[in-house]
Design a protein around this motif. Structure first.
Motif, PDB file in Angstrom:
ATOM      1  N   THR A 135      38.553  40.410  27.434  1.00  0.00           N
ATOM      2  CA  THR A 135      37.325  40.186  28.198  1.00  0.00           C
ATOM      3  C   THR A 135      36.292  39.446  27.358  1.00  0.00           C
ATOM      4  O   THR A 135      36.368  39.433  26.123  1.00  0.00           O
ATOM      5  CB  THR A 135      36.722  41.523  28.672  1.00  0.00           C
ATOM      6  OG1 THR A 135      36.418  42.325  27.523  1.00  0.00           O
ATOM      7  CG2 THR A 135      37.680  42.267  29.578  1.00  0.00           C
ATOM      8  N   ALA A 138      32.487  42.241  26.865  1.00  0.00           N
ATOM      9  CA  ALA A 138      32.396  43.456  27.670  1.00  0.00           C
ATOM     10  C   ALA A 138      33.473  44.444  27.240  1.00  0.00           C
ATOM     11  O   ALA A 138      34.584  44.056  26.890  1.00  0.00           O
ATOM     12  CB  ALA A 138      32.542  43.131  29.158  1.00  0.00           C
ATOM     13  N   ILE A 139      33.124  45.720  27.301  1.00  0.00           N
ATOM     14  CA  ILE A 139      34.046  46.781  26.919  1.00  0.00           C
ATOM     15  C   ILE A 139      34.236  47.724  28.105  1.00  0.00           C
ATOM     16  O   ILE A 139      33.265  48.137  28.744  1.00  0.00           O
ATOM     17  CB  ILE A 139      33.534  47.538  25.671  1.00  0.00           C
ATOM     18  CG1 ILE A 139      34.531  48.595  25.204  1.00  0.00           C
ATOM     19  CG2 ILE A 139      32.165  48.150  25.895  1.00  0.00           C
ATOM     20  CD1 ILE A 139      35.677  48.052  24.433  1.00  0.00           C
ATOM     21  N   ILE A 140      35.491  48.054  28.402  1.00  0.00           N
ATOM     22  CA  ILE A 140      35.838  48.897  29.543  1.00  0.00           C
ATOM     23  C   ILE A 140      36.348  50.238  29.024  1.00  0.00           C
ATOM     24  O   ILE A 140      37.451  50.296  28.471  1.00  0.00           O
ATOM     25  CB  ILE A 140      36.931  48.234  30.404  1.00  0.00           C
ATOM     26  CG1 ILE A 140      36.502  46.832  30.828  1.00  0.00           C
ATOM     27  CG2 ILE A 140      37.262  49.099  31.624  1.00  0.00           C
ATOM     28  CD1 ILE A 140      37.636  45.999  31.421  1.00  0.00           C
ATOM     29  N   THR A 272      32.605  56.478  30.532  1.00  0.00           N
ATOM     30  CA  THR A 272      33.186  56.000  31.788  1.00  0.00           C
ATOM     31  C   THR A 272      32.217  56.254  32.931  1.00  0.00           C
ATOM     32  O   THR A 272      31.974  55.376  33.776  1.00  0.00           O
ATOM     33  CB  THR A 272      34.533  56.692  32.066  1.00  0.00           C
ATOM     34  OG1 THR A 272      35.477  56.307  31.070  1.00  0.00           O
ATOM     35  CG2 THR A 272      35.069  56.311  33.440  1.00  0.00           C
ATOM     36  N   ALA A 275      29.299  53.864  32.568  1.00  0.00           N
ATOM     37  CA  ALA A 275      29.675  52.507  32.980  1.00  0.00           C
ATOM     38  C   ALA A 275      29.704  52.378  34.496  1.00  0.00           C
ATOM     39  O   ALA A 275      29.251  51.364  35.053  1.00  0.00           O
ATOM     40  CB  ALA A 275      31.040  52.149  32.397  1.00  0.00           C
ATOM     41  N   CYS A 279      27.573  49.571  36.114  1.00  0.00           N
ATOM     42  CA  CYS A 279      28.391  48.450  36.579  1.00  0.00           C
ATOM     43  C   CYS A 279      28.975  48.777  37.948  1.00  0.00           C
ATOM     44  O   CYS A 279      29.998  49.460  38.050  1.00  0.00           O
ATOM     45  CB  CYS A 279      29.488  48.175  35.553  1.00  0.00           C
ATOM     46  SG  CYS A 279      30.603  46.830  35.974  1.00  0.00           S
ATOM     47  N   TYR A 290      32.601  48.230  33.347  1.00  0.00           N
ATOM     48  CA  TYR A 290      32.457  47.788  31.953  1.00  0.00           C
ATOM     49  C   TYR A 290      31.006  47.852  31.492  1.00  0.00           C
ATOM     50  O   TYR A 290      30.069  47.940  32.291  1.00  0.00           O
ATOM     51  CB  TYR A 290      33.004  46.365  31.787  1.00  0.00           C
ATOM     52  CG  TYR A 290      32.455  45.345  32.759  1.00  0.00           C
ATOM     53  CD1 TYR A 290      31.260  44.673  32.524  1.00  0.00           C
ATOM     54  CD2 TYR A 290      33.153  45.037  33.936  1.00  0.00           C
ATOM     55  CE1 TYR A 290      30.765  43.737  33.410  1.00  0.00           C
ATOM     56  CE2 TYR A 290      32.664  44.099  34.830  1.00  0.00           C
ATOM     57  CZ  TYR A 290      31.473  43.443  34.565  1.00  0.00           C
ATOM     58  OH  TYR A 290      30.979  42.510  35.463  1.00  0.00           O
ATOM     59  N   GLY A 298      26.424  49.494  25.694  1.00  0.00           N
ATOM     60  CA  GLY A 298      27.655  48.884  25.218  1.00  0.00           C
ATOM     61  C   GLY A 298      27.846  49.088  23.728  1.00  0.00           C
ATOM     62  O   GLY A 298      28.947  49.389  23.257  1.00  0.00           O
ATOM     63  N   HIS A 355      41.498  44.794  24.913  1.00  0.00           N
ATOM     64  CA  HIS A 355      41.793  46.198  25.221  1.00  0.00           C
ATOM     65  C   HIS A 355      43.305  46.373  25.215  1.00  0.00           C
ATOM     66  O   HIS A 355      44.010  45.652  25.930  1.00  0.00           O
ATOM     67  CB  HIS A 355      41.271  46.573  26.607  1.00  0.00           C
ATOM     68  CG  HIS A 355      39.801  46.347  26.808  1.00  0.00           C
ATOM     69  ND1 HIS A 355      39.254  45.088  26.951  1.00  0.00           N
ATOM     70  CD2 HIS A 355      38.772  47.225  26.917  1.00  0.00           C
ATOM     71  CE1 HIS A 355      37.948  45.186  27.131  1.00  0.00           C
ATOM     72  NE2 HIS A 355      37.631  46.477  27.118  1.00  0.00           N
TER      73      HIS A 355
END
Length: 473
Positions: A135, A138-140, A272, A275, A279, A290, A298, A355
């Motif tokens: 990505t 961005a971090i999921i 989670t 996020a 988001c 994310y 973030g 990821h």
């Protein structure tokens, strides 16, 4: 028919659209609340047609409120890409449709740059297990996984394979004495060990992480439930490995698999949920919410994730150090790798966040470990650095059936026979971890010959897993 679960297609047939209302309806249906399936379908149809009548209903109120505000919710929702980014798939014929569908959704995120699906892939939450996703900035959290930093660690000793059979009972006792398993389990205060990871200043960066430090100390050097294990086995080097400095031969080896325990699970759950609040993605992509790495949230998650990764590594180090001392052996080589993590890497000339949720880093020359199951071989591998696979490989054999299905359908006698035939002593574990519940590791490895070279083969002989069927959640 009475007990058949209501699914999205049933709701679509009633007139629901694939949006947040469907998600709320399915969540309500999980409880069933004394209604039959047909009664639930009638209620869902009535709420859809006349939500105002249900705004005070204690069961269907959340669904009614979403339906009444669906236009506003839709306006706030982040749009997905109309055309998904193409991605590479390895061993596609052995990957379930649910995993492919999840990967298809991930490729429509506005932050997605590239993706790949490994041959051990199966359905998970958000990104499938075995999914690799690059990505932009961005971090999921669910792209990393619940067990942040889950990893493999291998120690090869200066003892021949014959030592295993000659000292079977001693090795069994060493494993039992120096390991502890199960979700939530850890060590009493007088049993705890110290490690530099506990002095990591990242423990002081956030109230949530700070509150987890004592739990982290309690669980340091322990293993979780599910597929986590500590194994003694035979490491077979068919030829000398110059990089590791290990001669051709068969050696006693220790292989471990576990992650960041309660620390990582709590961090994953918190970020989670955060996020998802920040988001607002369409219903089908909600679990891929994310966090922008340029935001405070973030950065918080990024630092907490790295701390959990360091902690997972420390847990393995404690286990390996304890067992090495008890064994009185000299270490010839040690290899370890994360397979539930995110890294800053370069892809096609740009920095991306990669990821790997149940995938092994396989950059050129990178060492990794791909286990099979309690009764099948694992492999020490060296990556070939294939950019089309985002420098990745599988993290194991991958599940063939769910834990529930395995428990319901597999026979203990069949497992016992398989273990006896392979000369394996099993300490703990439930039928959900039986080898038959996994894909064939040789099929998986043959699907990724372009991604890794096999350096050596590990054959498990004494296997310890959680004996209560528990798993970190």
């Amino acid at each position: 028919m009475e007990n058949k679960r209501i699914n999205g297609n049933d709701l679509i047939a009633l007139g629901y659209k694939e949006n947040h209302a469907m998600g709320v309806a399915l969540k309500i249906n999980k409880k069933r609340l004394g209604f039959t399936r047909d009664q639930m379908l009638v209620h869902f149809k009535n709420v859809l047609e006349n939500p105002e009548s249900y705004v005070h209903d204690k069961i269907f109120k959340p669904l009614a409120e979403v339906l009444l505000n669906i236009e506003a919710i839709t306006r706030e929702t982040i749009s997905l890409k109309e055309v998904p980014v193409a991605y590479s798939v390895y061993g596609e014929e052995h990957i379930e449709e649910g995993a492919k569908k999840q990967m298809d959704t991930a490729m429509t995120l506005p932050v997605t740059v590239a993706g790949a699906l490994m041959p051990d892939a199966h359905q998970g939450y958000g990104l499938p297990i075995g999914g690799v996703l690059a990505t932009h900035n961005a971090i999921i959290p669910y792209g990393v996984g619940v067990d942040i930093g889950c990893r493999m660690a291998l120690s090869v000793f200066d003892l021949p394979a014959s030592y295993l059979e000659a000292n079977h009972d001693k090795l069994k006792q060493i494993v039992l004495t120096n390991t502890r398993f199960g979700a939530g389990n850890g060590y009493l205060k007088q049993e705890r060990v110290d490690h530099a990871v506990l002095d990591n200043p990242l423990f002081e960066t956030h109230d949530l992480v700070r509150s987890l430090k004592d739990k982290a100390w309690t669980q340091l050097g322990s293993s979780g439930g599910g597929n986590h294990f500590v194994e003694f086995g035979v490491m077979d080097f068919a030829e000398k490995d110059e990089a590791l400095g290990v001669e051709r031969g068969k050696y006693l080896a220790l292989l471990t698999h576990s992650g960041s325990r309660g620390l990582g699970a709590t961090i994953a759950d918190y970020y989670t949920k955060l996020a998802k609040q920040i988001c607002k993605l369409p219903y089908q992509a909600q679990n891929l919410a994310y966090l922008d790495l340029q935001t405070a949230e973030g950065q918080e998650y990024w630092l907490a994730m790295n701390l959990a990764g360091d902690y997972a590594s420390a847990c393995h180090q404690v286990i390996h150090d304890k067992i090495t001392r008890a064994l009185g052996a000299t270490l010839l080589a040690k290899v370890e790798n994360h397979h539930n993590f995110a890294w800053k890497e370069e892809f096609e000339g740009q920095e991306v966040i990669v990821h790997r949720k149940g995938a092994t880093p396989a950059g050129e020359g990178t060492m990794g470990i791909i286990p099979g199951s309690m009764a099948t071989p694992g492999f020490l591998v060296r990556g070939k650095g294939k950019e089309i696979a985002i420098n990745s490989a599988s993290h194991g054999a991958g599940r063939l059936m769910s834990r529930t299905q395995a428990i319901k359908t597999l026979q203990k006698g069949q497992l016992k026979q398989m273990l006896d035939d392979a000369g394996i002593t099993l300490l703990g574990a439930g039928m959900d971890e039986a080898p038959m519940a996994y894909k064939d590791i040789h099929t998986v490895m043959s699907a990724q010959v372009d991604l890794v070279d096999v350096v050596a083969t590990f054959s498990p002989k004494i296997v310890r897993m959680a004996d209560d069927g528990s798993r970190e959640d």
